[in-house]
Design an enzyme around this catalytic site. Structure first.
Site, PDB file in Angstrom:
ATOM      1  N   GLY A 141       0.833  -1.194   0.000  1.00 20.98           N
ATOM      2  CA  GLY A 141       0.000   0.000   0.000  1.00 20.98           C
ATOM      3  C   GLY A 141       0.870   1.246   0.000  1.00 20.98           C
ATOM      4  CB  THR A 178      -2.305  -1.871   7.635  1.00 20.89           C
ATOM      5  OG1 THR A 178      -1.884  -1.093   6.518  1.00 20.89           O
ATOM      6  CG2 THR A 178      -2.777  -0.955   8.755  1.00 20.89           C
ATOM      7  CG  ASN A 219      -2.584  -2.395   3.116  1.00 15.78           C
ATOM      8  OD1 ASN A 219      -3.148  -2.159   4.175  1.00 15.78           O
ATOM      9  ND2 ASN A 219      -1.503  -1.745   2.715  1.00 15.78           N
ATOM     10  CD  GLU A 266      -5.712   1.095   4.543  1.00 15.05           C
ATOM     11  OE1 GLU A 266      -4.608   1.605   4.299  1.00 15.05           O
ATOM     12  OE2 GLU A 266      -6.745   1.758   4.812  1.00 15.05           O
ATOM     13  CE1 TYR A 321       3.306  -4.898   2.052  1.00 12.66           C
ATOM     14  CE2 TYR A 321       5.591  -4.993   2.789  1.00 12.66           C
ATOM     15  CZ  TYR A 321       4.387  -4.325   2.694  1.00 12.66           C
ATOM     16  OH  TYR A 321       4.265  -3.077   3.242  1.00 12.66           O
ATOM     17  NE  ARG A 363     -13.021   5.118  14.382  1.00 17.38           N
ATOM     18  CZ  ARG A 363     -12.573   5.559  13.208  1.00 17.38           C
ATOM     19  NH1 ARG A 363     -13.436   5.990  12.300  1.00 17.38           N
ATOM     20  NH2 ARG A 363     -11.272   5.543  12.933  1.00 17.38           N
ATOM     21  CG  PHE A 392      -9.976  11.564  11.842  1.00 18.16           C
ATOM     22  CD1 PHE A 392     -10.466  11.712  13.130  1.00 18.16           C
ATOM     23  CD2 PHE A 392     -10.149  10.339  11.198  1.00 18.16           C
ATOM     24  CE1 PHE A 392     -11.107  10.665  13.772  1.00 18.16           C
ATOM     25  CE2 PHE A 392     -10.780   9.287  11.837  1.00 18.16           C
ATOM     26  CZ  PHE A 392     -11.269   9.458  13.130  1.00 18.16           C
TER      27      PHE A 392
END
Length: 327
Positions: A206, A217, A219, A264, A275, A288, A293
């Site tokens: 990513g 993360t 991905n 992610e 990977y 959520r 942001f």
């Protein structure tokens, strides 16, 4: 769902492949089995019980691609399980094997009577069949449960029909589960499936923003038809036979680029290079919705809160994970 016996190979036969002999005379559960949910497993259980009583193999007969994808090729279909995932889940039920029929023009135009005579009788020599109450088959969906029961009486094999299954008033169906996932109601989806819904894929490179933020993360690109609600989830990740808890974001990263949807996943207590590895990511809880942001600091602060909430949800879930594995 019972574990897969390690000394019992799961046979996959495509159309009339050479291994078909291993599943001839089986008691066969027939269906699309998208998601292999509790309703599907009730059909499979009928086949297994009759097979055990008769001393015959138990098998499933399923279709690929999904008939809806064939008839409505221009419409995206949010599948609960692709073919590989479906076979892994079917193997975990303990059946002896699966016959995968290629759903094409020839099969779509095959009359119900010929589906019975050519496939069930000539090709498979079935010792019995199990289906769901709403199962239809053959050209124009001309074959119904009543039709199949009558055909079984004529050809000499019994037909068991599983009744509708409900959970607190909700039908246990692939459509109900898709709707739950589209709304982010992963606990409800788990209840209907009988296991946490999961995705599988190869970890890709990513933008490496997570690493810079202190949350590296793994991905995955999901099928473009995936209807999962964009948001933050508590997840459990399978890498081979190891399991790791984590928190995942599925969406377009509105704080950064609003790009193509990406899953992610930040794995807790893990270090290493993933990977190119194939992983399973099971959704355990909803945290959520995805949001934008105003600053990176605000995002990092929220990610810390999300991680703690995910840890709490995972702690409550015990060791919940899909019943995967196929020898």
């Amino acid at each position: 769902m019972p574990p897969v016996s390690k000394d019992k190979p799961f046979v996959v036969v495509r159309d009339d492949g050479p291994d078909i002999a291993k599943l001839r005379t089986a008691v066969v559960a027939i269906g699309n089995f998208d998601g292999v949910h509790r309703g599907h497993r009730s059909v499979i259980a009928l086949a297994q019980r009759r097979a055990a009583a008769a001393g015959r193999p138990a098998a499933v007969l399923t279709l690929e691609p999904h008939p809806r994808s064939y008839f409505r090729a221009d419409e995206k279909l949010f599948r609960l399980s692709d073919e590989t995932q479906k076979l892994r889940l079917l193997a975990a039920t303990g059946v002896d094997g699966a016959v995968v029929l290629t759903f094409n023009a020839a099969l779509a135009s095959l009359p119900a009577e010929q589906f019975v005579s050519k496939i069930l009788v000539e090709r498979l020599a079935v010792s019995g069949v199990a289906i769901g109450f709403d199962f239809h088959f053959g050209q124009g969906r001309g074959g119904s449960p009543a039709f199949l029961k009558d055909a079984g009486a004529r050809y000499g094999f019994p037909v068991d029909v599983a009744p509708p299954l409900e959970d607190e008033g909700r039908p246990v169906s692939s459509g109900t589960i898709r709707s739950a996932l589209e709304a982010g109601r992963v606990v409800e989806a788990t209840e209907l499936l009988g296991y946490p819904w999961f995705v599988s894929g190869e970890v890709i490179h990513g933008e490496k923003r997570g690493r810079d933020l202190g949350f590296p993360t793994a991905n995955l690109k999901l099928d473009p038809a995936c209807g999962l609600k964009h948001g933050i989830y508590a997840v459990r990740v399978g890498i081979g036979d190891k399991r790791y808890d984590g928190v995942a974001s599925f969406g377009r990263r509105p704080t950064f680029d609003n790009g193509a949807p990406l899953l992610e996943t930040f794995l807790f207590d893990f270090s290493g290079d993933l990977y190119g590895k194939t992983v399973d990511v099971a959704l355990i809880g909803w945290i959520r919705p995805e949001e934008k942001f105003d600053s990176i600091a605000a995002l990092v602060s929220q990610m810390t809160i999300d991680s703690e909430r995910a840890r709490d949800a995972l702690k409550r879930s015990g060791d919940a994970f899909p019943p995967l594995g196929m020898n």
